[in-house]
Design a protein around this motif. Sequence first.
Motif, PDB file in Angstrom:
ATOM      1  N   ARG A 127       0.812  -1.241  -0.032  1.00 26.33           N
ATOM      2  CA  ARG A 127      -0.117  -0.058   0.206  1.00 26.33           C
ATOM      3  C   ARG A 127       0.878   1.456  -0.075  1.00 26.33           C
ATOM      4  N   ALA A 128       0.552   2.251  -0.830  1.00 23.38           N
ATOM      5  CA  ALA A 128       1.228   3.634  -0.668  1.00 23.38           C
ATOM      6  C   ALA A 128       1.099   4.198   0.676  1.00 23.38           C
ATOM      7  N   GLY A 129       2.311   4.498   1.282  1.00 24.57           N
ATOM      8  CA  GLY A 129       2.217   5.158   2.483  1.00 24.57           C
ATOM      9  C   GLY A 129       2.021   4.250   3.737  1.00 24.57           C
ATOM     10  N   SER A 130       2.212   3.243   3.400  1.00 23.76           N
ATOM     11  CA  SER A 130       1.962   2.025   4.582  1.00 23.76           C
ATOM     12  C   SER A 130       3.058   0.601   4.316  1.00 23.76           C
ATOM     13  N   PRO A 131       3.431  -0.151   5.263  1.00 21.44           N
ATOM     14  CA  PRO A 131       3.992  -1.305   5.007  1.00 21.44           C
ATOM     15  C   PRO A 131       3.202  -2.306   4.623  1.00 21.44           C
ATOM     16  N   VAL A 132       1.691  -2.219   4.926  1.00 22.94           N
ATOM     17  CA  VAL A 132       0.716  -3.260   4.761  1.00 22.94           C
ATOM     18  C   VAL A 132       0.677  -3.764   3.160  1.00 22.94           C
ATOM     19  N   ARG A 133       0.895  -4.959   3.030  1.00 25.52           N
ATOM     20  CA  ARG A 133       0.551  -5.723   1.737  1.00 25.52           C
ATOM     21  C   ARG A 133      -0.523  -6.044   1.622  1.00 25.52           C
ATOM     22  N   ASP A 134      -1.328  -5.896   0.489  1.00 22.65           N
ATOM     23  CA  ASP A 134      -2.881  -6.363   0.085  1.00 22.65           C
ATOM     24  C   ASP A 134      -2.685  -7.317  -0.965  1.00 22.65           C
ATOM     25  N   THR A 135      -3.567  -8.347  -1.032  1.00 24.14           N
ATOM     26  CA  THR A 135      -3.591  -9.450  -2.125  1.00 24.14           C
ATOM     27  C   THR A 135      -4.684  -9.157  -2.995  1.00 24.14           C
TER      28      THR A 135
END
Length: 796
Positions: A72-80
């Motif tokens: 995600r932009a601006g975040s370390p979170v990954r989306d599937t």
Amino acid sequence: MRHRPTALARLTAVAFAACATMAGAQSPSSTPASAPALTLDQAMAHPDWIGPPVETAWWALDGQQAYFTLKRAGSPVRDTWRQPIAGGAAVKVEGADLATLDTAQVEFDASRRRAVFVRNGDVFLRELGGALTQLTRSAEAEGEARFAADGRGVIWRVGNDWFRWSPDTRLAQPVALPRAEKDPAAAPDADALRDHQLRLSAALAREKQFREQLRDQAEANRKADPTRAAAPVFLGDKIEIANTALSPDGRWLLVVVQPKGGDRGRGGKMPKYVTESGYEEAEDVRVRVGRNPPQGQQLKLVDLRDGSVRDLALSNLPGIGSDPLADLRKAAKLDALKGDRPVRLDGISWSDDGANAAVMARAVDNKDRWIATVDLGAGKLVPTHRLTDPAWINWNFNDFGWLPGGRTLWFLSEETGYSHLYTVVPGQRANALTRGSWEASSPQWSPDGSTAYFVCNREWPGDYEVCAVPSTGGEVREVTALDGVESYALSPDGSRLLLRWSAHHTPAQLAVQPVAGGEAVKLTDTRSEDYKSRDWLAPQIVKVPSTHGAGTIWGKLYRPATLEAGRKYPVVMFVHGAGYLQNVHARFPVYFREQMFHQLLVERGYIVLDLDYRASEGYGRDWRTAIYRQMGHPELEDYLDGVKYMVAQHQGDAANVGIYGGSYGGFMSFMALFRAPDEFKAGAALRPVTDWTSYNHEYTSNILNTPELDPEAFRKSSPIEYAQNLRGHLLISHGMIDDNVFYQDSVRLAQRLIELKKDHWEMASYPLERHAYQHPESWYDQYRRILQLFERSLKP
């Protein structure tokens, strides 16, 4: 093999042009005139502005969709995300749909109608085209799920324990519970006082007899009752369990053990000055090379029918009793090695029916790698293949396993000087499926085992495609024509490839292609419009001739399309990190910021050369091991040849040459300035190794052995030993919480330079950075300093 323009020809054709873009994206020729000029601030900004690369990709088990992850932009979170293979927009998987996901690591049954996998630490069973059944829901982390030998049950592990689910009982139960403990039912050690007490007291003897009767009856009841769980297998309290592997038929358990309580070595304390608490803090960090050599391991075979345990001796592995370091040991006045060399067990592979097992062992000195099968009846290892290297066995190219049917092994080996794919029926001679001056890696097999797919770089060392070869040998066929394949996955039916590919200014994207060949269909373009709108300077792939017997040194050249007649250009040499890493290739580079920085340097009147020096990945064993016991010496020869090339071929100014790089590249910047001070006028050493005695054991001992055993190799290879030769301009840059190359490395060198009364050097410290910098402000500050160093030092 189909006819197409060579990958190198295609790269050369765009050497001075903007980056090629994906289908449907805006082409460089249509770049708006208003596209902003690249600035240092933009080049060093968080890479979110480029657009997220496709990080991982895998097939849905229906074969009609793929999944991939994006940051995600601006975040370390990954989306599937879910991507239709037929094309169209990807959709983010959210909410309840997360419970429907298949995963990348999947095991099929023999009919390929069912698959089993682990998601979020739980085991799932998928009927292809049908229902999804969750087999576990626990706080433990399940792993290594596969079908049992009967094709119906499912087995998996939790830690070192193994469990099985049966479709008949719908129960999950333990089948192997190894324990590094003393068997409570075992007879106690001989003790004269105990015997004396039992002889004198009938009551004590009677109590002992009753305890034994209760224990024996409980064990008999457990064995007779099929509803009872398996009992633990006690292996003794003087060992630790390092790994286990259960046979698919549930009868055998292989257990890797090592001595309990081995010396872990003295670790370090890394101070942290900028902290959330506001107080100084300290972090425990690794030990130094030679202070924690890995312990030798042993292998045990457990027959789960009766709980019997046999030790599988390693002594019949060929060459295990000879010491390849005997001469160094003698020169260092160390005791000769006694007995067999210690060994680590790196891998275990069972055939699908559980009838055969193979293990991969590696000498702790890393000079030998063995593959052996297990004679289950006799309880012994049978050597199948030995790979030996007077320098060190590569940490890559160690894949191995069984073909369908479980009678033929496949493996990778560098024995010819390049990684290639082999098959062998144990007891017979190995058959080479591939050969040549190129590398095969990441093998996957078609569902029926008739074809091997793998990544290859046949055309030139930086052109990565998927290749295929029959399991019986024959013509090697290039399946893809993308130049920069990053990874791939076979579809569930084996008919298509899901590809992650990239190009020099295009981060990893997703494509699909039939295994029979043809054009790949590109499915994604995750780049931002801002990034796509810019004109990018493509690197020119060049071949630098070696004057030191190394043949060709491949490089990336950054320069204007047209050089001004009579003008001499200051030269900047870039050194990639990691040592064993490849940066001269057609893929999107790890050093994408540096690539943009090189464009800025060209715009400011420099020419830049980035080399895959000796020790780099992608060029075979001899290129990799050229630095054995002499790090920084062959590599410097290659960079000196690079300088000669830039002067002779591209109007480089021999009097104004700079060099920079990070990690191993920082180490090499030191070696250039300290060992060739007349050729390099300025350099920047970023997060550099200054003294190899301070680096880790796993990496350093392969190349230099240990400081105790080979002190001359460490003296020859450590920049701090040459600091007295510094005459040029030097920037040292280091993150203060670097837990890979410690900040202490740079501090110790700074003290050395102070004591030597050296001038024209500076040190920049970054309190919140580890080895891989995270903060754009630090990236900017570091590269601003590098640019200023070159501007004031290399321009007349």
